[in-house]
Design an enzyme around this catalytic site. Structure first.
Site, PDB file in Angstrom:
ATOM      1  N   HIS A  43       0.714  -1.351   0.134  1.00 30.24           N
ATOM      2  CA  HIS A  43       0.068   0.249  -0.058  1.00 30.24           C
ATOM      3  C   HIS A  43       0.952   1.081   0.196  1.00 30.24           C
ATOM      4  CE1 HIS A  43      -4.411   2.048   2.126  1.00 30.24           C
ATOM      5  NE2 HIS A  43      -3.025   2.889   0.847  1.00 30.24           N
ATOM      6  N   GLU A  70      -2.224  -1.131  -3.410  1.00 33.29           N
ATOM      7  CA  GLU A  70      -3.755  -1.093  -3.047  1.00 33.29           C
ATOM      8  C   GLU A  70      -3.264   0.721  -2.917  1.00 33.29           C
ATOM      9  OE1 GLU A  70      -5.225  -3.918   0.356  1.00 33.29           O
ATOM     10  OE2 GLU A  70      -4.503  -2.488   0.773  1.00 33.29           O
ATOM     11  N   HIS A 191      -8.088  -5.702   7.565  1.00 35.21           N
ATOM     12  CA  HIS A 191      -7.966  -4.175   7.995  1.00 35.21           C
ATOM     13  C   HIS A 191      -7.624  -5.112   9.302  1.00 35.21           C
ATOM     14  CE1 HIS A 191      -6.338  -0.048   8.403  1.00 35.21           C
ATOM     15  NE2 HIS A 191      -6.911  -0.800   9.919  1.00 35.21           N
TER      16      HIS A 191
HETATM   17  C1  LIG Z   1      -6.670  -1.145   3.018  1.00 32.33           C
HETATM   18  C2  LIG Z   1      -6.478  -1.565   4.215  1.00 32.33           C
HETATM   19  O1  LIG Z   1      -6.497  -2.022   5.402  1.00 32.33           O
HETATM   20  C3  LIG Z   1      -4.516  -1.722   4.366  1.00 32.33           C
HETATM   21  O2  LIG Z   1      -3.782  -1.564   3.269  1.00 32.33           O
HETATM   22  C4  LIG Z   1      -3.843  -0.410   5.229  1.00 32.33           C
HETATM   23  O3  LIG Z   1      -4.281   0.312   5.238  1.00 32.33           O
HETATM   24  C5  LIG Z   1      -2.414  -0.914   6.028  1.00 32.33           C
HETATM   25  O4  LIG Z   1      -1.603   0.917   5.235  1.00 32.33           O
HETATM   26  P1  LIG Z   1      -0.703   1.423   6.372  1.00 32.33           P
HETATM   27  O5  LIG Z   1       0.564  -0.237   6.733  1.00 32.33           O
HETATM   28  O6  LIG Z   1      -0.129   2.090   5.732  1.00 32.33           O
HETATM   29  O7  LIG Z   1      -1.373   1.491   7.786  1.00 32.33           O
HETATM   30  N1  LIG Z   2      -6.096  -4.086   2.751  1.00 31.75           N
HETATM   31  C1  LIG Z   2      -5.395  -4.504   4.212  1.00 31.75           C
HETATM   32  C2  LIG Z   2      -4.566  -4.814   4.124  1.00 31.75           C
HETATM   33  O1  LIG Z   2      -3.306  -5.292   2.848  1.00 31.75           O
HETATM   34  C3  LIG Z   2      -3.483  -4.786   5.812  1.00 31.75           C
HETATM   35  O2  LIG Z   2      -3.741  -4.135   6.810  1.00 31.75           O
HETATM   36  P1  LIG Z   2      -3.659  -4.562   7.755  1.00 31.75           P
HETATM   37  O3  LIG Z   2      -3.235  -5.683   8.694  1.00 31.75           O
HETATM   38  O4  LIG Z   2      -1.976  -4.158   8.215  1.00 31.75           O
HETATM   39  O5  LIG Z   2      -4.762  -3.818   9.471  1.00 31.75           O
END
Ligand SMILES: CC(=O)[C@@H](O)[C@H](O)COP(=O)(O)O
Ligand SMILES: NCC(=O)COP(=O)(O)O
Length: 238
Positions: A43, A70, A191
């Protein structure tokens, strides 16, 4: 069976804290694959505070499993990055600039026309598209009207409620999943999923295709090691 895509943002966060290249993001991704992960998620954020844009190119050139990028398509830099790397999947997340982490899904009713354009742009390049949404049936229904292949249910609320009342925590997600099936959408989730709440989610959500997990999984790996951790997450998805 539901696929596990490991989000490696936190590996990059650790690397960036010191400069240099330790831990190595690509080696970590390849290790995740070797240990059984079925996908790698990143992401990248506009400030590149964890995954850097260059990481995305390195990962694309080397990983063998599904690559999921993402991010916020309202950033032209993000669109260019995705089109240059043609991942298996792009997940559209409506993050504000400087946001600590994702905290809401798209309003697919209000932004339907815009999302339609974005979905078309990525699908024309053969990239599967998923839209990040809250577990709200109307949002799922409107997501289907954008032409997206999948949605990703934002599971923060589920994770927060799970320890108090699992039945209540899962209820809106179950309804959203049924709606997704009814309107022909594939279903992802992510998440704050972790080893405590994952198996219950997987067992109660029909048609779940993929979960992306980063924060808790990488934290667990500090204690258990990456191989054992991935083994446990995969077991929770059986
Ligand atoms: C979309 C989602 O829920 C995850 O990609 C989360 O936002 C991770 O991003 P961070 O690692 O920047 O918290
Ligand atoms: N799309 C959710 C993700 O990639 C990971 O979220 P998190 O486990 O870091 O909260």
């Amino acid at each position: 069976m539901t696929k596990l895509s490991v989000n490696i943002n936190k590996i990059a966060t650790l690397r960036n804290s010191r400069g240099g290249n330790v831990p190595n993001v690509l080696s970590a991704a390849l290790a995740c694959e070797r240990f059984g992960a079925e996908g790698i998620t990143v992401h990248p954020r506009p400030d590149e505070r964890h995954i850097r844009y260059q990481d995305v190119y390195n990962l694309k050139a080397n990983i063998q499993t599904e690559f999921n990028i993402e991010g916020n398509c309202q950033e032209q830099k993000f669109i260019d990055l995705v089109l240059a790397n043609t991942p298996t999947q792009v997940t559209l997340v409506p993050d504000a600039l400087g946001q600590i982490t994702s905290n809401h899904g798209w309003d697919t009713i209000k932004h339907k026309d815009y999302l339609k354009e974005m979905v078309k742009l990525f699908k024309n390049e053969g990239i599967r598209v998923s839209i990040f949404v809250d577990p709200v049936e109307d949002m799922v229904e409107a997501a289907a009207e954008t032409g997206t292949d999948r949605i990703e249910l934002y599971t923060e609320a589920y994770a927060a409620e799970f320890g108090f009342n699992k039945e209540e925590a899962i209820a809106p997600y179950f309804k959203a999943a049924l709606k997704a099936r009814e309107v022909g959408l594939g279903l992802n989730a992510g998440h704050d999923l972790d080893l405590n709440n994952l198996a219950y989610f997987n067992q109660h959500i029909p048609g779940l295709l993929e979960v992306s997990i980063g924060h808790a999984l990488i934290a667990d790996a500090l204690y258990l090691g990456l191989e054992e951790t991935i083994k446990r997450y995969l077991a929770a998805l059986k």
